[in-house]
Design a protein around this motif. Structure first.
Motif, mmCIF file in Angstrom:
data_model
loop_
_atom_site.group_PDB
_atom_site.id
_atom_site.type_symbol
_atom_site.label_atom_id
_atom_site.label_comp_id
_atom_site.label_asym_id
_atom_site.label_seq_id
_atom_site.Cartn_x
_atom_site.Cartn_y
_atom_site.Cartn_z
ATOM 1 N N GLY A 227 4.033 -9.115 2.959
ATOM 2 C CA GLY A 227 5.330 -9.177 2.305
ATOM 3 C C GLY A 227 5.378 -8.447 0.977
ATOM 4 N N ASP A 228 4.318 -8.577 0.171
ATOM 5 C CA ASP A 228 4.299 -7.894 -1.126
ATOM 6 C C ASP A 228 4.276 -6.376 -0.940
ATOM 7 O OD1 ASP A 228 4.284 -10.337 -2.414
ATOM 8 O OD2 ASP A 228 2.101 -10.404 -2.605
ATOM 9 N N ALA A 229 3.537 -5.918 0.068
ATOM 10 C CA ALA A 229 3.489 -4.482 0.347
ATOM 11 C C ALA A 229 4.849 -3.981 0.822
ATOM 12 C CB ALA A 229 2.416 -4.181 1.382
ATOM 13 N N LEU A 230 5.558 -4.819 1.583
ATOM 14 C CA LEU A 230 6.887 -4.440 2.068
ATOM 15 C C LEU A 230 7.843 -4.249 0.888
ATOM 16 C CD1 LEU A 230 8.588 -4.099 4.673
ATOM 17 C CD2 LEU A 230 9.146 -6.529 4.510
ATOM 18 N N VAL A 231 7.824 -5.188 -0.059
ATOM 19 C CA VAL A 231 8.673 -5.063 -1.244
ATOM 20 C C VAL A 231 8.270 -3.833 -2.056
ATOM 21 C CG1 VAL A 231 9.348 -6.150 -3.415
ATOM 22 C CG2 VAL A 231 9.136 -7.537 -1.345
ATOM 23 N N GLY A 232 6.973 -3.621 -2.210
ATOM 24 C CA GLY A 232 6.499 -2.475 -2.985
ATOM 25 C C GLY A 232 6.929 -1.155 -2.382
ATOM 26 N N ALA A 233 6.858 -1.057 -1.050
ATOM 27 C CA ALA A 233 7.210 0.193 -0.383
ATOM 28 C C ALA A 233 8.696 0.510 -0.530
ATOM 29 C CB ALA A 233 6.822 0.114 1.090
ATOM 30 N N VAL A 234 9.544 -0.513 -0.368
ATOM 31 C CA VAL A 234 10.972 -0.246 -0.467
ATOM 32 C C VAL A 234 11.370 0.032 -1.916
ATOM 33 C CG1 VAL A 234 11.704 -2.672 -0.693
ATOM 34 C CG2 VAL A 234 13.253 -1.006 0.344
ATOM 35 N N CYS A 235 10.749 -0.647 -2.868
ATOM 36 C CA CYS A 235 11.046 -0.368 -4.278
ATOM 37 C C CYS A 235 10.606 1.047 -4.670
ATOM 38 C CB CYS A 235 10.361 -1.394 -5.177
ATOM 39 S SG CYS A 235 11.141 -3.028 -5.176
ATOM 40 N N ALA A 236 9.605 1.569 -3.984
ATOM 41 C CA ALA A 236 9.130 2.925 -4.269
ATOM 42 C C ALA A 236 10.014 3.989 -3.639
ATOM 43 C CB ALA A 236 7.691 3.075 -3.763
ATOM 44 N N GLY A 237 11.088 3.581 -2.943
ATOM 45 C CA GLY A 237 12.016 4.547 -2.371
ATOM 46 C C GLY A 237 11.578 5.130 -1.054
ATOM 47 N N MET A 238 10.687 4.427 -0.341
ATOM 48 C CA MET A 238 10.159 4.963 0.918
ATOM 49 C C MET A 238 11.087 4.761 2.108
ATOM 50 S SD MET A 238 6.139 3.936 0.575
ATOM 51 C CE MET A 238 5.145 4.550 -0.809
ATOM 52 N N GLY A 239 12.212 4.053 1.920
ATOM 53 C CA GLY A 239 13.147 3.836 3.007
ATOM 54 C C GLY A 239 13.794 2.471 2.906
ATOM 55 N N LEU A 240 14.479 2.065 3.981
ATOM 56 C CA LEU A 240 15.109 0.759 4.048
ATOM 57 C C LEU A 240 14.121 -0.251 4.640
ATOM 58 C CD1 LEU A 240 18.639 1.707 5.468
ATOM 59 C CD2 LEU A 240 17.994 1.347 3.080
ATOM 60 N N ALA A 241 14.260 -1.499 4.230
ATOM 61 C CA ALA A 241 13.388 -2.559 4.742
ATOM 62 C C ALA A 241 14.208 -3.779 5.084
ATOM 63 C CB ALA A 241 12.308 -2.911 3.723
ATOM 64 N N TYR A 242 13.736 -4.526 6.060
ATOM 65 C CA TYR A 242 14.369 -5.764 6.525
ATOM 66 C C TYR A 242 13.426 -6.902 6.174
ATOM 67 C CZ TYR A 242 16.380 -9.032 10.037
ATOM 68 O OH TYR A 242 16.946 -10.092 10.689
#
Length: 302
Positions: A227-242
């Motif tokens: 979950g933390d990696a998911l938040v980090g990736a979307v905050c970094a502008g890598m795409g949309l996340a659910y």
């Protein structure tokens, strides 16, 4: 030993104590005839008279006295053990093993679990936090916390958490480069970040609007299993996340993330405590359920 033989011996012991078929029958909640027939059967099977009867008295024979010398202490010890176990039922001590996923632990289970152990240090508590599907019977857990849709048919499920909501989010830097999706089908035109669950499959993106449900299988450009990696990736502008709204809430509040498809993401039932329908609840188990309910009230009412 034949279970019936043990029952017969117990009745014989009670008759010898009471020195009366009538009194023994009354204390056992059966008829005098049933007690008399039981003693006759026991004497017949053992091939020896155990009680000496007359119109005015009843007493053990010599053989009956020898049997009582062995039998009475054993029955007394069993009665004492049962009394101890009955007292333990009312006490919260013992072992409590709980399993749940990381989000459930962070938002609901750990606050309730830690408060219970602090209030009752005599409880030996174990909290196992893992996102895989756990067979609580095979792995000897007392209770698990999961979403209702993930539960087996033979489990008792009790709602313990507030409604949850999933959201689709993206960083402003990403959404500045493209048109935001208006419907779930528009996601095919976007870079998406997938989440691989403990079973090894990608979590589907589920939506509902005006009674119409739709599940989208995205083709993610990035996949994570944390979950933390998911938040980090979307905050970094890598795409949309659910993800669950709780995970995105801090970044949504400070403007790092923006929600899209909000009208397609209604709330759904939250976490349930589940346990085997064959399980007899202990006092510690009951107290933990109550602690979960209290934590839920705190979250709902602030």
């Amino acid at each position: 030993m034949n279970p019936r033989k043990f029952s017969d011996l117990f009745i014989f012991n009670r008759v010898a104590e009471e020195r009366s078929f009538t009194a023994a029958a009354r204390s056992l909640g059966v008829t005098q005839s049933a007690v008399s027939q039981t003693i006759k059967r026991l004497e017949r099977e053992m091939g020896i008279r155990l009680l000496s009867r007359s119109t005015r008295s009843l007493a053990p024979t010599a053989a009956g006295e020898r049997l009582l010398e062995t039998l009475a202490p054993v029955i007394a010890e069993i009665d004492a053990k049962i009394e101890v176990l009955e007292r333990l039922r009312e006490q919260p001590g013992g072992r409590l093993r709980v399993t749940c996923g990381k989000h459930a632990a962070d938002t609901l289970v750990w606050p309730a679990f830690s408060r219970l152990i602090a209030a009752h240090p005599e409880i030996d508590g174990e909290l196992s936090v893992e996102n895989r599907h756990v067979d609580i019977v095979a792995e000897r857990f007392d209770i698990g916390i999961r979403l209702r849709e993930d539960l087996e048919m033979d489990m008792v499920a009790v709602p313990v958490g507030p409604p949850l909501r999933a959201v689709v989010v993206g960083a402003a830097r990403y959404l500045d480069t493209c048109d935001p999706p208006r419907t779930p089908r528009d996601l095919s035109a976007h870079r998406c970040i997938g989440f691989r669950n403990a079973g090894g499959t990608l979590s589907p993106w589920s939506f509902e609007k005006d009674g119409h449900a739709e599940t989208v299988k995205v083709s993610p450009s990035i996949v994570v299993n944390d979950g933390d990696a998911l938040v980090g990736a979307v905050c970094a502008g890598m795409g949309l996340a659910y993800m669950l709204e709780d995970l995105a809430a801090p970044a949504l509040k400070d403007g790092a993330l923006i929600e899209v498809l909000a009208d397609w993401c209604p709330p759904f039932p939250g976490y349930h405590a589940f346990y085997s329908s064959r399980r007899h609840p202990t006092r510690a188990f009951t107290l933990f359920l109550e602690a979960l309910r209290q934590e839920n009230k705190k979250r709902v009412h602030g």
